[in-house]
Design a protein around this motif. Structure first.
Motif, short mmCIF file in Angstrom:
data_model
loop_
_atom_site.label_atom_id
_atom_site.label_comp_id
_atom_site.label_asym_id
_atom_site.label_seq_id
_atom_site.Cartn_x
_atom_site.Cartn_y
_atom_site.Cartn_z
N PRO A 34 31.65 34.38 41.78
CA PRO A 34 32.77 33.75 42.43
C PRO A 34 32.27 32.94 43.81
O PRO A 34 32.84 31.87 44.10
CB PRO A 34 33.94 34.62 42.87
CG PRO A 34 33.69 35.87 42.05
CD PRO A 34 31.91 36.02 41.55
N MET A 37 30.42 29.82 42.73
CA MET A 37 31.61 28.80 42.07
C MET A 37 32.32 28.15 43.33
O MET A 37 32.63 27.06 43.20
CB MET A 37 32.53 29.65 41.09
CG MET A 37 31.90 29.95 39.81
SD MET A 37 30.82 28.48 39.10
CE MET A 37 32.01 27.10 38.65
N HIS A 70 38.60 23.09 37.90
CA HIS A 70 37.95 24.28 37.92
C HIS A 70 39.15 25.39 37.54
O HIS A 70 38.86 26.28 37.03
CB HIS A 70 37.29 24.64 39.28
CG HIS A 70 35.79 24.03 38.98
ND1 HIS A 70 35.58 22.91 39.52
CD2 HIS A 70 34.50 24.56 38.99
CE1 HIS A 70 34.31 22.49 39.53
NE2 HIS A 70 33.82 23.79 39.32
N SER A 71 40.19 25.21 38.18
CA SER A 71 41.50 25.95 37.77
C SER A 71 41.73 26.13 36.61
O SER A 71 42.01 27.02 35.71
CB SER A 71 42.63 25.64 38.78
OG SER A 71 42.34 25.83 40.11
N PHE A 74 39.09 28.03 34.64
CA PHE A 74 39.20 29.60 34.79
C PHE A 74 40.28 30.13 33.90
O PHE A 74 40.19 31.03 33.17
CB PHE A 74 39.24 29.84 36.38
CG PHE A 74 37.96 29.40 36.93
CD1 PHE A 74 36.65 29.74 36.67
CD2 PHE A 74 38.06 29.05 38.39
CE1 PHE A 74 35.38 29.63 37.34
CE2 PHE A 74 36.81 28.73 38.94
CZ PHE A 74 35.51 28.83 38.34
N SER A 78 40.14 32.67 30.77
CA SER A 78 40.72 33.72 30.69
C SER A 78 41.56 33.98 29.38
O SER A 78 41.46 34.98 29.04
CB SER A 78 41.63 33.97 31.68
OG SER A 78 40.88 33.90 33.26
#
Length: 151
Positions: A34, A37, A70-71, A74, A78
């Protein structure tokens, strides 16, 4: 006389010889991802700004776009992990379809944000992908070496 520095090869060999050391190394490595990133976010925005150098957008706009992309990656990643647990028999297909969707999303969002033609956006997309992949490999290597020396 001080201790001689341990070579990278010796550190790696020491980690690979012991199961407990391997698990500790993997856990520490995952805990550093993390941070890696987080550092790569503004670098992605910088590459995006350089790729779109004719754009009138200041650096803050590619930075916000970078956080947005990026959000999405991710969150979608997930969801793919959860789907893979439930639909484990489709793991290869889920990965393939997931990567295609992620690439399509980035392409479409770049096209909508920067209003470029199809081929110009494809060119910028691949330039961005190559530069970002290089940065990820470089920073990943630094994290691996740093993790080896902090164990």
């Amino acid at each position: 006389m001080g201790a001689l520095p341990v070579s990278l090869e010796n550190k790696l060999e020491g980690v690979m010889d012991d199961k407990l050391s391997q698990q500790l190394f993997v856990n520490k490595l995952i805990s550093h991802l993390p941070k890696m990133m987080f550092i790569l976010l503004p670098l992605f925005a910088l590459i995006l700004k350089l790729v779109n150098f004719r754009s009138k957008k200041n650096y803050a706009e590619p930075l916000i776009y970078s956080i947005h992309v990026h959000s999405f990656l991710f969150l979608f990643g997930s969801i793919l992990i959860i789907l893979n647990w439930v639909l484990f028999f489709l793991d290869d297909w889920l990965l393939f379809i997931g990567v295609i969707i992620m690439l399509w999303y980035i392409y479409r969002s770049m096209r909508n944000t920067y209003k470029g033609s199809r081929w110009l956006t494809v060119y910028k997309f691949f330039t961005l992908a190559i530069a970002y992949t290089f940065l990820m490999l470089l920073s990943g290597s630094v994290v691996v070496v740093a993790t080896l020396y902090t164990m």
